[in-house]
Design a protein around this motif. Structure first.
Motif, PDB file in Angstrom:
ATOM      1  N   LEU A  37       0.849  -1.189   0.000  1.00 25.38           N
ATOM      2  CA  LEU A  37       0.000   0.000   0.000  1.00 25.38           C
ATOM      3  C   LEU A  37       0.888   1.245   0.000  1.00 25.38           C
ATOM      4  N   HIS A  39       0.903   5.292   0.575  1.00 22.74           N
ATOM      5  CA  HIS A  39       0.069   6.306   1.232  1.00 22.74           C
ATOM      6  C   HIS A  39      -0.058   7.593   0.429  1.00 22.74           C
ATOM      7  N   HIS A  51      -6.498   1.473   6.350  1.00 21.29           N
ATOM      8  CA  HIS A  51      -6.468   0.848   5.020  1.00 21.29           C
ATOM      9  C   HIS A  51      -5.601  -0.420   5.044  1.00 21.29           C
ATOM     10  N   ARG A  54      -7.648  -3.079   6.845  1.00 17.58           N
ATOM     11  CA  ARG A  54      -8.723  -3.570   5.990  1.00 17.58           C
ATOM     12  C   ARG A  54      -8.191  -4.565   4.960  1.00 17.58           C
ATOM     13  N   THR A  55      -7.042  -4.251   4.374  1.00 24.21           N
ATOM     14  CA  THR A  55      -6.452  -5.120   3.361  1.00 24.21           C
ATOM     15  C   THR A  55      -6.033  -6.455   3.969  1.00 24.21           C
ATOM     16  N   LEU A 196     -11.972   7.569  -0.360  1.00 21.83           N
ATOM     17  CA  LEU A 196     -11.873   6.292   0.340  1.00 21.83           C
ATOM     18  C   LEU A 196     -11.490   6.455   1.811  1.00 21.83           C
ATOM     19  N   ASP A 197     -10.979   7.615   2.202  1.00 23.62           N
ATOM     20  CA  ASP A 197     -10.648   7.833   3.609  1.00 23.62           C
ATOM     21  C   ASP A 197     -11.923   7.896   4.434  1.00 23.62           C
ATOM     22  N   TRP A 227     -14.152  -0.122  -2.775  1.00 21.59           N
ATOM     23  CA  TRP A 227     -13.504  -1.229  -2.064  1.00 21.59           C
ATOM     24  C   TRP A 227     -13.990  -2.577  -2.596  1.00 21.59           C
TER      25      TRP A 227
END
Length: 239
Positions: A37, A39, A51, A54-55, A196-197, A227
């Motif tokens: 990821l 940022h 994030h 979540r991933t 998405l934040d 998502w």
């Protein structure tokens, strides 16, 4: 949510000495595919950490390198210059995170990249190194046909109210189609930048400017759909 741990990452040529990253490990038995990821401009803040979580909860060994490590927000300007140039330290640091995941025995070796804003631009330009790339509100390179030749599969999400990226989704769709790159590009008409934040990122004093001028604000409805598309794309290309 899953706990995160800080890890030391290898030095890549042209990269940051002492590079650190934030790692999320799925529950249950591995190995798992990996996702790097990348940022956005405010660094590895709480929203970015979520994030990563979540991933990992989706079943991926998730690693976010700290592109501002050792310099904090002072690294923002040189990082943005490198993104505009398409080369330099943030790209080397992202490659270092990729190498770390590839060497981890908990990883299957199938690797994706997921980038946000400036990180999305990095993910897009490095997509040829990964089995799949998810890019969100990413600025396109000056010569996208050349820069994206040989790109891996791309899922991209944009906001129709993002003043800085008007038309970017359509242009990216055209380029990827012309190049024969598997892709899923979607623009959410009511969303702005950073949708998405789950919270408004950045210093509180900048929030009014970010919302009113830059249209930088969360959009839970668009985020949920984005998502889901990212999850479907990664499931198809990384498992």
């Amino acid at each position: 949510m899953l706990p995160l741990t800080d890890v030391d990452l290898p030095l890549s040529p042209g990269g940051t000495p002492g590079l650190r990253g934030v790692l999320g490990v799925p529950d249950g038995p591995g190995p798992w595919p990996g996702v790097v990821l990348v940022h956005e401009a405010f660094g590895v803040d709480d929203a970015m950490r979520r994030h990563v979580q979540r991933t990992a909860e989706a079943g991926y060994l998730a690693l976010m390198p700290d592109l501002f490590g050792g310099g904090g927000m002072r690294r923002l300007v040189p990082t943005m210059r490198a993104v505009a140039a398409g080369e330099g330290r943030p790209f080397a640091d992202t490659v270092a995170a990729q190498a770390w995941l590839a060497a981890d025995p908990r990883c299957t070796g199938r690797l994706g990249v997921l980038g946000f804003s400036a990180g999305g631009a990095i993910a897009l330009l490095l997509s040829r190194r990964f089995a799949a790339a998810a890019v969100t509100y990413a600025r396109l390179p000056a010569d996208p046909d050349t820069a994206l030749a040989g790109a891996g599969p791309v899922v991209a999400s944009y906001g129709g109210r993002d003043p800085a990226l008007r038309g970017a989704a359509g242009r990216l769709e055209e380029v990827l189609t012309r190049l024969g790159v598997p892709h899923d590009v979607h623009e959410y008409p009511g969303a702005g930048h950073g949708f998405l934040d789950d919270v408004q990122p950045g210093p509180r004093v900048l929030h009014p400017l970010m919302r009113r001028v830059l249209r930088f604000e969360p959009d839970p409805v668009a985020a949920a759909d984005a998502w889901e598309r990212i999850g479907t794309f990664f499931e198809q290309h990384l498992r």
